[in-house]
Structures are given as structure tokens and as C-alpha cells.
Write a protein that holds these residues in place. Structure first.
Motif, PDB file in Angstrom:
ATOM      1  N   TYR A 133       0.806  -1.213   0.000  1.00  0.00           N
ATOM      2  CA  TYR A 133       0.000   0.000   0.000  1.00  0.00           C
ATOM      3  C   TYR A 133       0.846   1.274   0.000  1.00  0.00           C
ATOM      4  O   TYR A 133       0.458   2.277  -0.590  1.00  0.00           O
ATOM      5  CB  TYR A 133      -0.894   0.035   1.257  1.00  0.00           C
ATOM      6  CG  TYR A 133      -1.947  -1.027   1.293  1.00  0.00           C
ATOM      7  CD1 TYR A 133      -3.229  -0.785   0.799  1.00  0.00           C
ATOM      8  CD2 TYR A 133      -1.679  -2.281   1.844  1.00  0.00           C
ATOM      9  CE1 TYR A 133      -4.211  -1.761   0.842  1.00  0.00           C
ATOM     10  CE2 TYR A 133      -2.659  -3.264   1.897  1.00  0.00           C
ATOM     11  CZ  TYR A 133      -3.914  -2.994   1.386  1.00  0.00           C
ATOM     12  OH  TYR A 133      -4.889  -3.963   1.435  1.00  0.00           O
TER      13      TYR A 133
ATOM     14  N   VAL B  23       3.876   1.862  -6.139  1.00  0.00           N
ATOM     15  CA  VAL B  23       3.491   2.134  -4.757  1.00  0.00           C
ATOM     16  C   VAL B  23       4.003   3.510  -4.332  1.00  0.00           C
ATOM     17  O   VAL B  23       5.196   3.804  -4.488  1.00  0.00           O
ATOM     18  CB  VAL B  23       4.048   1.038  -3.817  1.00  0.00           C
ATOM     19  CG1 VAL B  23       3.674   1.315  -2.373  1.00  0.00           C
ATOM     20  CG2 VAL B  23       3.530  -0.332  -4.243  1.00  0.00           C
TER      21      VAL B  23
ATOM     22  N   PRO C  11      -1.047   6.099   1.285  1.00  0.00           N
ATOM     23  CA  PRO C  11      -1.256   4.716   0.825  1.00  0.00           C
ATOM     24  C   PRO C  11      -2.319   4.576  -0.261  1.00  0.00           C
ATOM     25  O   PRO C  11      -3.232   5.393  -0.384  1.00  0.00           O
ATOM     26  CB  PRO C  11      -1.691   3.988   2.105  1.00  0.00           C
ATOM     27  CG  PRO C  11      -2.217   5.044   3.000  1.00  0.00           C
ATOM     28  CD  PRO C  11      -1.445   6.286   2.686  1.00  0.00           C
TER      29      PRO C  11
ATOM     30  N   GLU D  59      -6.198   0.092  -2.757  1.00  0.00           N
ATOM     31  CA  GLU D  59      -6.067  -1.343  -3.025  1.00  0.00           C
ATOM     32  C   GLU D  59      -4.582  -1.703  -3.092  1.00  0.00           C
ATOM     33  O   GLU D  59      -3.772  -0.912  -3.588  1.00  0.00           O
ATOM     34  CB  GLU D  59      -6.741  -1.716  -4.347  1.00  0.00           C
ATOM     35  CG  GLU D  59      -8.241  -1.474  -4.371  1.00  0.00           C
ATOM     36  CD  GLU D  59      -8.996  -2.432  -3.467  1.00  0.00           C
ATOM     37  OE1 GLU D  59      -8.483  -3.544  -3.221  1.00  0.00           O
ATOM     38  OE2 GLU D  59     -10.099  -2.065  -3.007  1.00  0.00           O
ATOM     39  N   PRO D  60      -4.191  -2.879  -2.589  1.00  0.00           N
ATOM     40  CA  PRO D  60      -2.773  -3.255  -2.607  1.00  0.00           C
ATOM     41  C   PRO D  60      -2.254  -3.469  -4.019  1.00  0.00           C
ATOM     42  O   PRO D  60      -2.963  -3.976  -4.880  1.00  0.00           O
ATOM     43  CB  PRO D  60      -2.745  -4.559  -1.805  1.00  0.00           C
ATOM     44  CG  PRO D  60      -4.135  -5.125  -1.943  1.00  0.00           C
ATOM     45  CD  PRO D  60      -5.046  -3.933  -1.987  1.00  0.00           C
TER      46      PRO D  60
END
Length: 201
Positions: free
Chosen positions: A84, A154, A159, A162-163
């Protein structure tokens, strides 16, 4: 590498090695000058605990290397909180610091409170603005295009919702006790000082 670049790198290495001491200084100032209230404690502590939870989540993935006096990364971790945001440890630390800054200063006057909160967080930002480039330079030298690709996916501070994929790394709860013992002691000491000050006020 020219002299200016070498000196900058030396400074970043020094700040990285001494980051724990440097980050403890604002906590000492808050403990000495802060005047907590019931409301400031009730609103600040949840933020502090949230930050510590994020930190423990990150340490479970990154391991005990987070305590080294120099940058060490046996592998590039991109799973868990690192999917994240690139610096979840520092995001967690910042939230914890903000929580304690608010908690400690409820009965300080408006200007002293603003100075204590802003000064504490500015000191932390100054340390991180110095050591994050130092860490990322090491990761780029070590992992090359793999790290560059990760930085494209990233963000460094704010953050993702969604990852990001792909992810590598796994959570190991057994490293928490070894890696976080100093943090737990500091966190506990701040809670104890906060409680004593609240009872006396």
C-alpha cells in the motif's frame, strides 16, 4: 562522487544511525512541557495506538533489520503494508507521534500547543526527509529495476486504496518481540508519563 554528494551521503548515514535518538528528543520535550487533558488523551491515544499497530504490521514483514544502524535489506519486501505504501514504518511512527503530541498538550495554551505539536512533527519529518532518500538509494543499488518498478506502483507516503501487485514477502509474528522491544519500552514510558501528568493536573 563529488565532495558535496559524499558529504550529503555521510550526513544521511549519520542521521540514519542516530534516528532513534533524534526521534526521542521531541518525545522528551512533550513529556517535559505537555499538559494533558482527559479529552486530549481520549482523542490522541487511539491515533497513537493505530500508528503502533501499523508499525508492528510492517515489522512483521521487514523483520529485525529495521533496528540496524545501517540500511540492510536481504530482500525487497512488497507484501502486507508495503503493498500500500513504501514507508509504512514511518507512516506508523508519524501517526503515533501525532497521537502523543495531541494527547500531551490538551491543557497547554493555543500557541504553546501549536508549537509543541508542530515542532514535534516537523522534527520527525526532518529526520525522515533525510533518511528515506538514503534508504531508497541503497535499495535502488541493491535491487535495481525491481525497486524502480516497485516505486512506480506504490507511493512513498499516502497509501493506495487497493494493494499493488505483485507482492513478495510474508508476515512473521515471531520477530515482533525482538524487533520492537525498544519501541514497546518507549511507548510504555510515554503512557506512564502521560498517566502521571493527567493525575497531577
Amino acid at each position: 562522487m563529488n565532495d558535496d554528494s559524499s558529504q550529503a551521503q555521510d550526513l544521511r548515514s549519520l542521521v540514519f544511525a542516530q534516528r532513534g535518538t533524534l526521534l526521542a528528543l521531541p518525545a522528551v520535550v512533550l513529556a517535559a512541557l505537555g499538559k494533558p487533558s482527559a479529552f486530549s488523551i481520549a482523542t490522541g491515544l487511539p491515533l497513537a495506538f493505530t500508528g503502533e499497530a501499523i508499525r508492528m504490521w510492517a515489522v512483521g514483514y521487514s523483520g529485525v533489520t529495521t533496528r540496524s544502524d545501517r540500511v540492510i535489506a536481504p530482500k525487497l519486501v512488497t507484501a502486507g503494508p508495503y503493498a500500500y505504501v513504501r514507508n509504512p514504518l514511518y507512516v506508523g511512527n508519524f501517526l503515533t507521534a501525532a497521537g502523543f503530541a495531541f494527547a500531551f498538550t490538551g491543557k497547554n495554551g493555543a500557541l504553546p500547543r501549536a508549537l509543541l505539536v508542530a515542532g514535534s512533527l516537523a522534527a520527525m519529518l526532518g529526520v525522515y526527509a533525510t533518511i528515506v532518500p538514503h534508504e531508497e538509494a541503497y535499495l535502488r543499488r541493491t535491487f535495481g529495476e525491481e525497486f524502480d518498478e516497485y516505486t512506480r506502483r506504490v507511493p512513498p507516503v499516502f497509501p493506495l486504496v487497493e494493494p499493488a501487485e505483485p507482492q513478495q514477502g510474508s508476515y512473521d509474528p515471531e520477530v515482533i518481540a525482538a524487533a520492537e522491544s525498544r519501541t514497546f519500552l518507549t511507548f510504555g514510558a510515554m503512557l506512564a508519563v502521560l498517566a502521571v501528568k493527567a493525575l497531577r493536573s
